[in-house]
Design an enzyme around this catalytic site. Sequence first.
Site, short mmCIF file in Angstrom:
data_model
loop_
_atom_site.label_atom_id
_atom_site.label_comp_id
_atom_site.label_asym_id
_atom_site.label_seq_id
_atom_site.Cartn_x
_atom_site.Cartn_y
_atom_site.Cartn_z
N GLY A 136 11.90 -14.71 25.53
CA GLY A 136 12.86 -14.41 26.55
C GLY A 136 14.31 -13.82 25.96
CG HIS A 157 13.04 -8.56 23.69
ND1 HIS A 157 14.20 -9.34 23.67
CD2 HIS A 157 12.13 -9.64 22.72
CE1 HIS A 157 14.22 -10.25 22.80
NE2 HIS A 157 13.04 -10.44 22.32
N GLY A 191 8.90 -6.48 16.78
CA GLY A 191 10.06 -5.82 16.33
C GLY A 191 10.02 -5.92 14.90
CE LYS A 218 17.03 -9.53 14.37
NZ LYS A 218 16.40 -10.78 14.89
CB SER A 231 19.38 -11.01 17.38
OG SER A 231 19.14 -12.53 17.38
NE ARG A 241 18.18 -18.24 16.57
CZ ARG A 241 16.83 -18.49 16.53
NH1 ARG A 241 16.42 -17.09 16.16
NH2 ARG A 241 15.93 -19.34 16.53
#
Lengths: 300, 300
Positions: free
Chosen positions: B31, B37, B147, B149, B185, B187
Amino acid sequence: MRIIRTIKEMERISYRALGEGKSIGLVPTMGALHEGHLSLIRQARRDSDLVVVSIFVNPAQFAPKEDLKIYPRTLAKDAKACKKEGVDIIFHPGVALIYPKNYKTFVTVEELSDRLCGEFRPGHFKGVATIVAKLFNIVQPAIAYFGLKDAQQSAIIKRMVEDLNMPVEVKVMPTVREASGLALSSRNAYLSEKEKKDALILSRALSFAEYLVKNGLKDARRIIKAMRQLIKKKAPARIDYISIVDADTLKPVKKISGNCLIALAVRIGKVRLIDNIYLNGDTLAARIKNLRVRRKSVPS
Amino acid sequence: MRIIRTIKEMERISYRALGEGKSIGLVPTMGALHEGHLSLIRQARRDSDLVVVSIFVNPAQFAPKEDLKIYPRTLAKDAKACKKEGVDIIFHPGVALIYPKNYKTFVTVEELSDRLCGEFRPGHFKGVATIVAKLFNIVQPAIAYFGLKDAQQSAIIKRMVEDLNMPVEVKVMPTVREASGLALSSRNAYLSEKEKKDALILSRALSFAEYLVKNGLKDARRIIKAMRQLIKKKAPARIDYISIVDADTLKPVKKISGNCLIALAVRIGKVRLIDNIYLNGDTLAARIKNLRVRRKSVPS
């Protein structure tokens, strides 16, 4: 019946069958097939459109000093038996296809894998869970068949299937025994005639335990002690373990109640044998009867 | 678009779709969806008949002291974004359904899971591999999207799929960056405005490394040293690691050659950020160009 030796070809067959709406039944084996395996194959034949028997002596479930090299390999004989039972496919891949260079992925069912045989065969059930996960992905069975003789293996596979949400039904079939009571095992082939007689102590100890339980003894510690004494008295055998555990979690129980398993591993000469019985308050009488219905001995 | 909250219902939908000959594309997420995403979702929408986005903040991949509790949960906003992209199903199960009492089974990709971030987050990739294996079994995708990343995660998932013979294609999509170069990200939401500026040091260090390689420096140790010096000079950041590794095995390389990955993890204040670039002799020029084509900043 076809013998398929590559993963790609097996996958092609599986997906074609699924595309045609066929159900696949898988009996995973290490070969050296005996009546126990054949009882699984017969059930698969009753249940499924396409019956696949995998024959793969799985290095990942043998420890370095175990019997990987000498494990009986009897493909021609196994193929004949499979053909007779109406098997469609024997999947018999090479080790280098199943575990190629740089292979790194393993499935672990924690706790359940450390108990009983796990304590004496570290890493064994990690190897078992991993190969079964791979076979499920390659063969795509609706139902897979395992023998109750390997009760810990069955409990671990069932736990793995449920935990990882694998779309497979696991059917666990009763242990097949010789007339003498000896549970069939590919490793019985290692036994001399004398050792084969000594090996009867496993099923005898279990029958004795059942008798004790039927007569009201519920204390696990006392049952185990009585079994240990019987074995020491009757046969030149080295006990790895005798345990009474919950049949699903494999945690030791103090008192017989609910769905229990009495399991033991014993060394007869150099051969390590296992056996077990299920105990359940409700169905105990039926199970004892079942244990006594012994099949005819099959030539090994 | 439907939001599905139980495994049973998701399985029912998956199997109905497969029965109708539809292909399923799965984008597994935790999420807090961002443009990274969405780029995966758009590719899934192009490839597949049924697009499933799973949203599950997976406790098994967080260590006890990590940010599980505060990890951003933005379901309403995520659902809106998914709907806009034409997603068919959001699979959003509860933790107790995914990891019920007595849950015991884990998938481990050995060695690859211990390197890079694995050294600083023990158990993390075991949690990742396990949840992805479960999602694959529940959703039954033909293609799953990850991804770049999270390069180590991608390498581990690819290894797992190949090793366990999972019938899934893994597509790994390029990292999406803000105009500043900052890799997107979930985060990043933890960063203050000041920290967000400091966080640019990750992509700058990588661009610097690419520049050095492009200008003939191939020695991994010297490149890492130069990156370390740049970071120390330019930003108040704590380096977890800077590594140059083989892109498939994640083993450290001494010299840039073949398919390499330069990866780093850096702490900006309390926030741990990761970033990486792929280096490949053949396609280096193209990749550098790709790194410089930066997307517009998206509101977080």
